[in-house]
Write an enzyme that holds these catalytic residues in place. Structure first.
Site, PDB file in Angstrom:
ATOM      1  N   HIS A 201      44.296  47.725  47.049  1.00 35.61           N
ATOM      2  CA  HIS A 201      43.914  49.008  47.639  1.00 35.61           C
ATOM      3  C   HIS A 201      44.435  49.122  49.073  1.00 35.61           C
ATOM      4  O   HIS A 201      44.815  48.127  49.713  1.00 35.61           O
ATOM      5  CB  HIS A 201      42.392  49.177  47.626  1.00 35.61           C
ATOM      6  N   GLU A 284      36.092  42.995  43.299  1.00 37.27           N
ATOM      7  CA  GLU A 284      36.425  42.002  44.311  1.00 37.27           C
ATOM      8  C   GLU A 284      35.419  40.856  44.289  1.00 37.27           C
ATOM      9  O   GLU A 284      34.319  40.972  43.723  1.00 37.27           O
ATOM     10  CB  GLU A 284      36.435  42.675  45.686  1.00 37.27           C
TER      11      GLU A 284
END
Length: 399
Positions: A201, A284
């Protein structure tokens, strides 16, 4: 059978890497042994590769050029790489899989009795060295110059896109043949591979602040800069086929459930015209009680533990996950992606630590080294999973 007499050609080849591994290129030329006239020149940029891969690539392309001129000729190869000369001459073993793959292609071009090898000082190989440097400077994937005296179609310069890093740019001999890169993995069937494009990202407020942003908290979202980065990354994914022509076009987009990755995946999905599929296992690393803290704040409250987490790979923050634990859950997601179909490219919008686990497992690196992999915001990491091996195409490729 090798020809007992007839035309004799000289191949001069070289390769270099500015970093070893680093930006690499090869160069080769073919001379008429009787006159010294240059009949053909070949050069190409390889992306990130080692000196040895570049040198072997130069040899392969030089022999290919010689074969195109006269497949029955006697060929004398002159190189300043002692390694290549001794290995191709049979005095030394080739232990590296990548080099063994390129060497196998080179040996298949001529009957062994037609080719001899000679080591020469570097100063005597300046023409091939200049071609290799031309390729590294220009970053042209394939430079082809055929001269009229060669007896083949004259071509000043032919460029065929950007080569796959670490590979020479293989092109099909016939229009209906499937493109595949020359080098270590060219013998493997691309229809049996899953190509995984992992995209980190873009920048978030926590990226700017230097805080730990894990998989327990949905936010934060991308900043304005992060959204711009996501748009660039989406366009880079759309244009992947220009850089790596052998990779199938993306047909599936998966995403971590976090807000920042779903924003990235949305940009990619819109650019490709594909639906986004969210998978919780791609989130994550969970940082537990360290969530939102900077490394300095972690060190103040838990002296020495941040260094342990960074250096060991098996150490988990209080209430959080270790690199090994993240790797185990993303491996389950990978197994499902492979089971759903091969011969395709899947794009995954993910996170730095999560992507490191994919690469660490693919390269069979010890978990203690996974944290050392650099994964910049909105960079591309491309892995190809074959039945018997994994090809690492690129890691942290900037967009």
């Amino acid at each position: 059978m090798a020809a007992a007499a007839g035309r004799e050609l000289v191949v001069e080849a070289d390769g270099g890497s500015r970093g070893n591994p680093g930006p690499a290129g090869y160069g080769a030329l073919v001379r008429d042994a009787a006159t010294g006239a240059v009949l053909a020149e070949r050069a190409g940029y390889l992306g990130i590769a080692t000196n040895n891969v570049a040198e072997y690539s130069g040899l392969l392309e030089g022999l290919r050029a010689a074969q195109a001129i006269d497949p029955d000729a006697r060929v004398h190869v002159r190189m300043d790489s002692r390694l290549v000369v001794e290995q191709m001459g049979g005095a030394w073993q080739i232990k590296h899989d990548v080099l063994r793959g390129i060497a196998g292609q080179a040996r298949a071009l001529f009957d062994p009795g037609q080719v001899t090898y000679e080591w020469i000082p570097r100063a005597h190989n300046s023409a091939a060295d200049a071609l290799a440097n031309e390729a590294m400077d220009s970053r042209d994937a394939r430079i082809v110059r055929n001269h009229p005296s060669a007896g083949v179609e004259p071509v000043e310069t032919a460029k065929h896109g950007t080569a796959e890093p670490g590979e020479t740019l293989g092109t099909p001999a016939e229009p209906d043949q499937k493109w595949r890169p020359a080098g270590a993995f060219s013998a493997l069937d691309p229809d049996q591979a899953l190509t995984l494009v992992l995209v980190r990202h873009g920048v978030t407020p926590m990226t700017v602040a230097g805080g730990l942003s894990g998989g327990e908290v949905p936010g934060p979202p991308l900043t304005a800069q992060g959204r711009t980065q996501a748009a660039r990354a989406a366009d880079a994914v759309h244009r992947l086929h220009e850089t790596w022509p052998d990779l199938p076009r993306a047909s599936y987009v998966a995403s971590s459930p976090m807000v920042r990755t779903r924003e990235l995946a949305g940009a990619i999905g819109r650019r490709l015209g594909l639906h986004v599929n969210v998978d919780e296992r791609l989130r994550e690393m969970e940082f537990g009680r360290w969530e939102g803290l900077t490394p300095e704040q972690v060190e103040e409250a838990w002296p020495g533990d941040f260094e342990r987490w960074f250096a060991e790979g098996t150490f988990a923050p209080p209430g959080g996950e270790s690199y090994v634990q993240v790797g185990e859950r993303v491996a389950q997601a990978l197994d499902d992606l492979r089971a759903a179909g091969l011969g395709r490219t899947v794009v995954v919008a993910g996170h730095a630590a999560m992507i490191r686990t994919f690469v660490g497992r693919a390269l069979q690196m010890p978990p203690s080294t996974w944290s050392t992999l650099r994964i910049p915001p909105c960079s591309l990491t491309i892995l190809r999973y074959f039945p018997t091996t994994t090809e690492v195409v690129t890691v942290g490729y900037p967009t």
